[in-house]
Scaffold this active site. Structure first.
Site, PDB file in Angstrom:
ATOM      1  N   GLY A 287       0.829  -1.213   0.000  1.00 28.13           N
ATOM      2  CA  GLY A 287       0.000   0.000   0.000  1.00 28.13           C
ATOM      3  C   GLY A 287       0.857   1.254   0.000  1.00 28.13           C
TER       4      GLY A 287
ATOM      5  N   GLU B 249      -2.690  -6.920   2.065  1.00 23.74           N
ATOM      6  CA  GLU B 249      -1.818  -7.082   3.239  1.00 23.74           C
ATOM      7  C   GLU B 249      -2.484  -6.561   4.501  1.00 23.74           C
ATOM      8  OE1 GLU B 249       2.644  -7.253   1.311  1.00 23.74           O
ATOM      9  OE2 GLU B 249       1.883  -5.281   1.853  1.00 23.74           O
TER      10      GLU B 249
ATOM     11  N   ASN C 217      -1.041 -10.397 -10.810  1.00 24.61           N
ATOM     12  CA  ASN C 217      -0.018 -10.922 -11.712  1.00 24.61           C
ATOM     13  C   ASN C 217      -0.483 -12.308 -12.157  1.00 24.61           C
ATOM     14  OD1 ASN C 217       0.649 -12.710  -9.659  1.00 24.61           O
ATOM     15  ND2 ASN C 217       2.444 -11.553  -9.003  1.00 24.61           N
TER      16      ASN C 217
ATOM     17  N   LYS D 163       7.020  -9.184 -19.902  1.00 22.57           N
ATOM     18  CA  LYS D 163       6.113  -9.321 -21.067  1.00 22.57           C
ATOM     19  C   LYS D 163       5.104  -8.177 -21.133  1.00 22.57           C
ATOM     20  CE  LYS D 163       4.722 -13.672 -20.222  1.00 22.57           C
ATOM     21  NZ  LYS D 163       5.411 -14.256 -19.079  1.00 22.57           N
ATOM     22  N   GLY D 164       5.101  -7.293 -20.143  1.00 20.25           N
ATOM     23  CA  GLY D 164       4.177  -6.151 -20.166  1.00 20.25           C
ATOM     24  C   GLY D 164       2.908  -6.434 -19.389  1.00 20.25           C
TER      25      GLY D 164
ATOM     26  N   ASP E  98      16.938  -5.195  -9.626  1.00 21.27           N
ATOM     27  CA  ASP E  98      16.153  -5.564  -8.437  1.00 21.27           C
ATOM     28  C   ASP E  98      14.674  -5.313  -8.756  1.00 21.27           C
ATOM     29  OD1 ASP E  98      14.938  -5.825  -5.973  1.00 21.27           O
ATOM     30  OD2 ASP E  98      16.061  -4.231  -4.982  1.00 21.27           O
TER      31      ASP E  98
ATOM     32  N   ASP F 145       4.207  -2.684  -7.512  1.00 19.20           N
ATOM     33  CA  ASP F 145       3.575  -1.558  -6.802  1.00 19.20           C
ATOM     34  C   ASP F 145       3.825  -0.246  -7.554  1.00 19.20           C
ATOM     35  OD1 ASP F 145       2.852  -3.372  -4.836  1.00 19.20           O
ATOM     36  OD2 ASP F 145       4.712  -3.051  -3.726  1.00 19.20           O
TER      37      ASP F 145
END
Ligand code: RIB
Length: 303
Positions: free
Chosen positions: A41, A139, A184, A224-225, A246, A252
């Site tokens: 968040g 979360e 995802n 891959k977008g 990284d 986010d």
């Protein structure tokens, strides 16, 4: 009216840059360590704010030094801290292991994030009702997210739900009233119970979410977008190839920057294209929020 209200988590990220993960009972040495601000968040809020959005964050920090540091960090990042409270327990923390290929594994200890209850949310009805967009992740307690969705629906404020980390407690019925659902590939597979190992499978799974009533499904697919699916289109918005250092917090950065571009008036596809660029710039540097750029920095790099 504020641009964006993020209801979600805060964590202190403890990043260990590893060459090798230890096996059971083994001790290994890692070359580097870094402490930073995180929590899905908070990361999304910071990304949107660094780009220039007015951002409210509703979160609960711990009653320890980490909590105090978080508050300073929000102020430094121009985030409205009026709706942030100090809880009765430790701050959320996240030990993160980053491999040499830039991929990461994360453990979260939620701490005070569990104190963000539906009751607390009801104090902030007006704030939610006065936003152009509300962003949620997973979360904080599930019933808190459900309460936020109920309030936002009442005020006809669109909700963007990023279902991270994936949770088995949530079914398709929980998500039908959000306007943007942004998982995802792994989170998409978990919620739909369908395979998502290639683009064709991802399209079918995303369609299943559109069919339950979500206006827009945005699947983040790393290098891959992103895939956008709604009643009118199924489209891939490709991302650019960059040198990966990284990947922590890149998802986010994508969500926070998409929220910024969209609430500034860009159409969904343009906002997604710009969010891809923003997220890809963050993976070229170490750190979670440390790698997030301001709008001036993005503009300078694009020149
Ligand atoms: O998405 C990355 C984030 O996940 C980290 O900042 C960590 O705190 C966890 O919340």
């Amino acid at each position: 009216m504020e641009d964006i209200t993020v209801v979600g988590s805060n964590m202190i990220d403890m990043q260990v840059f590893v060459k090798k993960m230890p096996l059971d009972g083994e001790t290994v040495e890692a070359p580097d360590f870094s402490l930073g601000y995180g929590g899905k968040g908070s990361n999304q809020a910071v990304a949107a704010s660094r780009l220039g959005s007015d951002v409210n964050l509703i979160t609960v920090v711990g009653n320890d030094d980490f909590g105090k540091q978080q508050l300073k960090n929000y102020k430094k990042n121009n985030i409205n801290t009026k709706y942030i409270s100090i809880g009765n327990t430790i701050s959320g923390v996240a030990p993160i292991f980053v491999k040499e290929n830039g991929e990461n594994s994360i453990i979260i200890v939620k701490g005070a994030n569990n104190e963000l209850t539906p009751k607390k949310i009801r104090e902030y009805k007006r704030i939610i009702g006065n936003s152009k967009l509300v962003i949620l992740q997973q979360e904080i307690p599930l019933e808190t997210n459900n309460e936020v969705i109920k309030i936002a629906n009442y005020f006809e404020v669109p909700v963007l739900l990023n279902p991270a980390p994936a949770s088995d407690e949530i079914s398709l019925n929980n998500i039908s009233r959000v306007q943007f659902y942004a998982p995802n590939e792994t989170e998409l597979a978990r919620i739909t119970n369908l395979p998502t190992s290639n683009i064709d499978e991802i399209k079918i799974a995303a369609q299943k979410i559109v069919d339950v009533g979500v206006d827009n499904v945005i699947v983040t697919m790393g290098g891959k977008g992103a895939l956008l699916a709604n009643k009118n289109t199924v489209k891939i918005i490709p991302s650019q190839k960059v040198n990966v250092v990284d990947t922590t917090g890149a998802g986010d950065a994508f969500i926070g920057s998409f929220a910024h571009y969209y609430t500034q008036g860009q159409d969904i596809e343009t906002a997604l294209r710009n969010a891809n660029i923003y997220a890809s710039l963050t993976i070229m540097k170490r750190g979670t929020q440390k790698s997030y750029l301001t709008s001036n920095e993005v503009a300078a790099l694009q020149k």
